[in-house]
Scaffold this motif. Sequence first.
Motif, PDB file in Angstrom:
ATOM      1  N   ASP A 153      15.233 109.365  19.504  1.00 28.91           N
ATOM      2  CA  ASP A 153      16.056 109.706  20.656  1.00 28.91           C
ATOM      3  C   ASP A 153      15.480 109.145  21.965  1.00 28.91           C
ATOM      4  O   ASP A 153      15.330 109.864  22.944  1.00 28.91           O
ATOM      5  N   GLY A 154      15.087 107.899  21.981  1.00 26.99           N
ATOM      6  CA  GLY A 154      14.592 107.292  23.214  1.00 26.99           C
ATOM      7  C   GLY A 154      13.225 107.810  23.637  1.00 26.99           C
ATOM      8  O   GLY A 154      12.659 107.367  24.631  1.00 26.99           O
ATOM      9  N   LEU A 155      12.709 108.757  22.885  1.00 32.74           N
ATOM     10  CA  LEU A 155      11.414 109.325  23.228  1.00 32.74           C
ATOM     11  C   LEU A 155      10.383 108.839  22.209  1.00 32.74           C
ATOM     12  O   LEU A 155      10.697 108.735  21.034  1.00 32.74           O
ATOM     13  N   VAL A 156       9.194 108.521  22.710  1.00 35.47           N
ATOM     14  CA  VAL A 156       8.163 108.142  21.754  1.00 35.47           C
ATOM     15  C   VAL A 156       7.338 109.385  21.430  1.00 35.47           C
ATOM     16  O   VAL A 156       6.730 109.973  22.315  1.00 35.47           O
ATOM     17  N   VAL A 157       7.396 109.796  20.172  1.00 37.12           N
ATOM     18  CA  VAL A 157       6.584 110.948  19.755  1.00 37.12           C
ATOM     19  C   VAL A 157       5.182 110.409  19.483  1.00 37.12           C
ATOM     20  O   VAL A 157       4.998 109.589  18.577  1.00 37.12           O
ATOM     21  N   PRO A 158       4.202 110.809  20.286  1.00 32.65           N
ATOM     22  CA  PRO A 158       2.866 110.238  20.102  1.00 32.65           C
ATOM     23  C   PRO A 158       2.288 110.607  18.736  1.00 32.65           C
ATOM     24  O   PRO A 158       2.463 111.726  18.272  1.00 32.65           O
ATOM     25  N   LEU A 159       1.635 109.650  18.134  1.00 35.59           N
ATOM     26  CA  LEU A 159       0.992 109.905  16.851  1.00 35.59           C
ATOM     27  C   LEU A 159      -0.508 109.942  17.061  1.00 35.59           C
ATOM     28  O   LEU A 159      -1.030 109.309  17.978  1.00 35.59           O
ATOM     29  N   GLU A 160      -1.191 110.692  16.209  1.00 32.44           N
ATOM     30  CA  GLU A 160      -2.649 110.752  16.297  1.00 32.44           C
ATOM     31  C   GLU A 160      -3.240 109.376  16.004  1.00 32.44           C
ATOM     32  O   GLU A 160      -2.640 108.569  15.291  1.00 32.44           O
ATOM     33  N   ARG A 161      -4.438 109.178  16.515  1.00 36.51           N
ATOM     34  CA  ARG A 161      -5.126 107.899  16.359  1.00 36.51           C
ATOM     35  C   ARG A 161      -5.217 107.461  14.889  1.00 36.51           C
ATOM     36  O   ARG A 161      -4.916 106.327  14.533  1.00 36.51           O
ATOM     37  N   ARG A 162      -5.616 108.430  14.037  1.00 40.52           N
ATOM     38  CA  ARG A 162      -5.801 108.102  12.613  1.00 40.52           C
ATOM     39  C   ARG A 162      -4.484 107.613  12.006  1.00 40.52           C
ATOM     40  O   ARG A 162      -4.449 106.754  11.141  1.00 40.52           O
ATOM     41  N   MET A 163      -3.371 108.180  12.500  1.00 42.23           N
ATOM     42  CA  MET A 163      -2.065 107.785  11.971  1.00 42.23           C
ATOM     43  C   MET A 163      -1.706 106.384  12.461  1.00 42.23           C
ATOM     44  O   MET A 163      -1.215 105.548  11.704  1.00 42.23           O
ATOM     45  N   MET A 164      -1.969 106.119  13.767  1.00 41.81           N
ATOM     46  CA  MET A 164      -1.675 104.799  14.321  1.00 41.81           C
ATOM     47  C   MET A 164      -2.506 103.724  13.619  1.00 41.81           C
ATOM     48  O   MET A 164      -2.008 102.639  13.326  1.00 41.81           O
ATOM     49  N   ASP A 165      -3.769 104.043  13.366  1.00 42.49           N
ATOM     50  CA  ASP A 165      -4.639 103.075  12.682  1.00 42.49           C
ATOM     51  C   ASP A 165      -4.086 102.731  11.311  1.00 42.49           C
ATOM     52  O   ASP A 165      -4.082 101.579  10.889  1.00 42.49           O
ATOM     53  N   LYS A 166      -3.613 103.750  10.642  1.00 41.07           N
ATOM     54  CA  LYS A 166      -3.119 103.563   9.278  1.00 41.07           C
ATOM     55  C   LYS A 166      -1.849 102.696   9.257  1.00 41.07           C
ATOM     56  O   LYS A 166      -1.742 101.769   8.459  1.00 41.07           O
ATOM     57  N   VAL A 167      -0.894 103.013  10.159  1.00 42.06           N
ATOM     58  CA  VAL A 167       0.339 102.208  10.152  1.00 42.06           C
ATOM     59  C   VAL A 167       0.055 100.773  10.605  1.00 42.06           C
ATOM     60  O   VAL A 167       0.674  99.835  10.130  1.00 42.06           O
ATOM     61  N   ALA A 168      -0.930 100.608  11.512  1.00 42.80           N
ATOM     62  CA  ALA A 168      -1.296  99.265  11.958  1.00 42.80           C
ATOM     63  C   ALA A 168      -1.906  98.492  10.788  1.00 42.80           C
ATOM     64  O   ALA A 168      -1.571  97.332  10.544  1.00 42.80           O
ATOM     65  N   ALA A 169      -2.788  99.169  10.043  1.00 44.49           N
ATOM     66  CA  ALA A 169      -3.443  98.510   8.906  1.00 44.49           C
ATOM     67  C   ALA A 169      -2.420  98.073   7.863  1.00 44.49           C
ATOM     68  O   ALA A 169      -2.593  97.068   7.179  1.00 44.49           O
ATOM     69  N   GLU A 170      -1.337  98.841   7.742  1.00 43.73           N
ATOM     70  CA  GLU A 170      -0.293  98.514   6.764  1.00 43.73           C
ATOM     71  C   GLU A 170       0.688  97.479   7.330  1.00 43.73           C
ATOM     72  O   GLU A 170       1.574  97.023   6.608  1.00 43.73           O
ATOM     73  N   GLY A 171       0.564  97.173   8.638  1.00 48.57           N
ATOM     74  CA  GLY A 171       1.464  96.215   9.277  1.00 48.57           C
ATOM     75  C   GLY A 171       2.921  96.668   9.318  1.00 48.57           C
ATOM     76  O   GLY A 171       3.836  95.870   9.149  1.00 48.57           O
ATOM     77  N   LEU A 172       3.124  97.972   9.552  1.00 46.65           N
ATOM     78  CA  LEU A 172       4.491  98.513   9.499  1.00 46.65           C
ATOM     79  C   LEU A 172       5.174  98.517  10.862  1.00 46.65           C
ATOM     80  O   LEU A 172       4.532  98.776  11.883  1.00 46.65           O
ATOM     81  N   SER A 173       6.487  98.245  10.866  1.00 45.89           N
ATOM     82  CA  SER A 173       7.247  98.364  12.112  1.00 45.89           C
ATOM     83  C   SER A 173       8.153  99.603  12.075  1.00 45.89           C
ATOM     84  O   SER A 173       8.686 100.025  13.087  1.00 45.89           O
TER      85      SER A 173
END
Length: 366
Positions: free
Chosen positions: A257-277
């Motif tokens: 809904d136009g809002l970015v729900v912040p994710l915890e660092r560990r979660m961001m690291d994981k999605v980055a490592a998986e290369g997910l959009s």
Amino acid sequence: MAEVSYVKASRIFSGNPPVRAVDELSLDVSDGEFLVLVGPSGSGKSTALRMLAGLEDVDEGAIHIGGKDVTNVPPKGRDIAMVFQSYALYPHMTVAENMGFALKLRGVNKAEIKEKVAEAARMLDLEKYLDRKPKALSGGQRQRVAMGRAIVREPSVFLMDEPLSNLDAKLRVETRANIAALQARLGTTTIYVTHDQVEAMTMGHRVAVLKDGLLQQCDTPRALYDKPANAFVAGFMGSPAMNLKTVPLTSEGAKLDGLVVPLERRMMDKVAAEGLSTVTFGIRPESLALVSSSEQGMDMTVELVEELGADALMHGSIRIGDTPERFVVRVDGRTPPTLGQTVKIAVRDASEIHLFHPESGNRLTD
Ligand SMILES: Nc1ncnc2c1ncn2[C@@H]1O[C@H](COP(=O)(O)OP(=O)(O)OP(=O)(O)O)[C@@H](O)[C@H]1O
Ligand SMILES: [Mg+2]
């Protein structure tokens, strides 16, 4: 008493294509454990139980009871007792005769049968009904006779296939508590099949979740609820179900809904490592909350409110991209929002967000 193991056990029904009703199931049940097999209709629960009982072939792998390979042992030689959904009581026999029948076949003497039946009847509160025929009993009483018949045999394993499904809602709740208490008292290894996830959560020491013949996860009810291994388990365990939506990712979090729900660092690291959009975003109804209009949150149009007394379930839509997506939020029962109202909701705590791979559905966070 005994431990039970499925060792890569499969049951394959012929057909085109063949149905792998149970697919390489590996599962160890310890001595005295109450294990629940749960899953949607057709997931292979009854087949898995029947394989253990010896009523269904094991096409691949093996089954062990009490450390012994029983894969090719007939049902009679397995020292198990099964309680079915249809209690299959003998209509022409009294309650006492029904309960004692297996012992009679075994050649146990009359006095001993009488004693064992009396003891089981005491445990199950059936003493008053011992001389009645099944047709003169209520559904709940018949269910207890079926349990009694299993108990008097003193098997090393109890197998139960949806034994409560013929009972009304109130009696189910009562009886499930009684069965759990009885199992704890007898300490007999029990494998219990149900499609009802509430029954699974409340009764099992551990719960094994099946889907399409494949074991998804086996763990304590708490662990299944808090850390579902994949999006299927996340959506299946819990009532109402977890909200699960595939959402775009930004560098800070998940976009709803136009809002970015912040994710915890560990979660961001994981999605980055998986290369997910994008990611499958999971949040339980109790992990969302109503917030005031001045706070940051997502707009939700209320479409349905189910009042449950202590709390209420608010169903509504939140936009993800251009599409409105259905969400459920657990709210206070005394001041539920009204239909058609637009409210603001927010995630209570970022640690309560579950993330799953958008394709495989596997859990991304530990
Ligand atoms: N005798 C059979 N021949 C062919 N297919 C079968 C046979 N028995 C079961 N199946 C198939 O195997 C799969 C698993 O069936 P099973 O009865 O174990 O499911 P279940 O999880 O117990 O379902 P329910 O909750 O409806 O009782 C289903 O797809 C079913 O159609
Ligand atoms: Mg079944």
